[in-house]
Write a protein that holds these residues in place. Structure first.
Motif, PDB file in Angstrom:
ATOM      1  N   LYS A 227      34.537 -13.092 -14.446  1.00 39.71           N
ATOM      2  CA  LYS A 227      33.981 -11.944 -13.235  1.00 39.71           C
ATOM      3  C   LYS A 227      33.102 -11.253 -13.830  1.00 39.71           C
ATOM      4  O   LYS A 227      32.642 -10.414 -12.984  1.00 39.71           O
ATOM      5  CB  LYS A 227      35.719 -11.339 -13.013  1.00 39.71           C
ATOM      6  N   ARG A 229      29.643  -9.915 -14.372  1.00 36.15           N
ATOM      7  CA  ARG A 229      28.399 -10.274 -13.684  1.00 36.15           C
ATOM      8  C   ARG A 229      27.309 -10.619 -14.855  1.00 36.15           C
ATOM      9  O   ARG A 229      26.565 -11.516 -14.606  1.00 36.15           O
ATOM     10  CB  ARG A 229      28.023  -9.288 -12.563  1.00 36.15           C
ATOM     11  N   SER A 230      27.254  -9.627 -15.717  1.00 33.81           N
ATOM     12  CA  SER A 230      26.225  -9.514 -16.843  1.00 33.81           C
ATOM     13  C   SER A 230      26.518 -11.055 -17.568  1.00 33.81           C
ATOM     14  O   SER A 230      27.600 -11.099 -18.171  1.00 33.81           O
ATOM     15  CB  SER A 230      26.307  -8.483 -17.633  1.00 33.81           C
ATOM     16  N   SER A 231      25.421 -11.740 -17.815  1.00 32.33           N
ATOM     17  CA  SER A 231      25.354 -12.907 -18.631  1.00 32.33           C
ATOM     18  C   SER A 231      25.606 -12.534 -20.222  1.00 32.33           C
ATOM     19  O   SER A 231      26.213 -13.093 -20.912  1.00 32.33           O
ATOM     20  CB  SER A 231      24.265 -13.890 -18.404  1.00 32.33           C
TER      21      SER A 231
END
Length: 313
Positions: A227, A229-231
């Motif tokens: 969940k 969002r930041s890779s």
């Protein structure tokens, strides 16, 4: 405990690979290299965890505990094995065998529990980050570490008593490198099925329950990480947890193979190799896995080395 057995006065003969003497020298080399790396790697992690303030967190507190445990784990067996190979001996006193059995079992059981506690720490850090400081407070961490050590030693004493109380009718030849439960049970001249059932129950408690809790923790962790969002955040979370899962897989996989089946069904040479892996190779690999895959640990090593160099200058 039944101290009246013949072996209590004469000790035991450790057969090891006596039927393949050509393996003695390769085994000596493997033991020397692995033990050297185990000492250096685990001592380095302990020292860095203490000296670097940035590592004064629950994760590295438990990692330092794991390093202490792995260092003692290998020291309980390897020095005696090295001495026997170098001196061309294959004996161990009864008291030495008892001490080796209790310590080896205790540290193995403690590691199972400690790995479960470490997985819970990662679960709270990733799935409950806002409550992390409250949940993983100093006293909770100390209690969890103490619980792991005390439970490990308590179960070890129980398993050791059950194993050593079996009548051996003078049998002294242990088909192994060190005193371990499956090898000692094979010396018994009585029916071992009741004892095997009790030991199996203890093994389920100390192996399957922790590994189940670890898998549940990492199931929730995987959901939470996906969940993000930041890779970069996902990569860091998977990197930290990935190290722990590699250690869990290596340790639990081999120990479960060894202890959750009857001793009579284990191939003697394969059982020896599996024991060498989780008793010697895994403690050597743990510091490499945690340090090479961990940016915080690598950064701490550099900071500690820099400060040491400046002080010397």
């Amino acid at each position: 405990m039944n101290w009246a057995n013949d072996s209590s006065s004469k000790g035991f003969i450790l057969l090891g690979f006596s039927d393949s003497p050509w393996l003695q020298m390769p085994l000596l080399v493997v033991l020397l290299i692995s033990y050297t790396f185990t000492i250096f790697g685990n001592v380095s992690i302990m020292v860095v965890s203490i000296l670097d303030p940035k590592l004064h967190t629950p994760m590295y507190f438990f990692l330092a505990n794991l390093s202490i445990l792995d260092l003692c784990y290998t020291t309980s067996t390897v020095p005696h094995m090295l001495a026997n190979i170098c001196l061309n001996k294959n004996t161990i006193s009864y008291s030495g065998c008892v001490a080796q059995l209790i310590i080896f079992l205790a540290l193995g059981a403690t590691e199972c529990l400690l790995l479960a506690v470490m997985s819970f720490d990662r679960f709270v850090a990733i799935c409950r980050p806002l409550h992390y400081v409250i949940i993983m407070n100093r006293w909770f961490c100390l209690r969890m570490a103490a619980f792991s050590w005390l439970t490990g030693f308590s179960l070890s004493v129980l398993q050791s008593c059950l194993t050593l109380n079996m009548p051996r009718c003078g049998h002294r030849e242990v088909d192994h490198f060190f005193c371990e439960v499956p090898a000692l049970l094979k010396l018994s001249c009585a029916d071992t099925k009741p004892i095997e059932a009790e030991l199996f129950f203890c093994s389920v408690l100390i192996l399957l329950i922790p590994v189940t809790l670890i898998l549940i923790s990492y199931g929730f962790i995987a959901q939470a990480v996906l969940k993000i969002r930041s890779s970069e955040g996902r990569r860091k979370a998977f990197g930290t947890c990935g190290s722990h899962m590699v250690v869990v897989s290596l340790f639990f996989g081999t120990v479960i193979y060894m202890y959750l089946q009857p001793p009579s069904s284990t191939s003697k040479d394969w059982g020896k190799m599996v024991s060498l892996f989780y008793g010697i190779i895994t403690p050597m690999l743990n510091p490499l896995i945690y340090s090479l895959r961990n940016k915080d640990m690598k950064g701490a090593f550099k900071r500690v080395m820099s400060r040491t160099f400046l002080i010397k200058k």
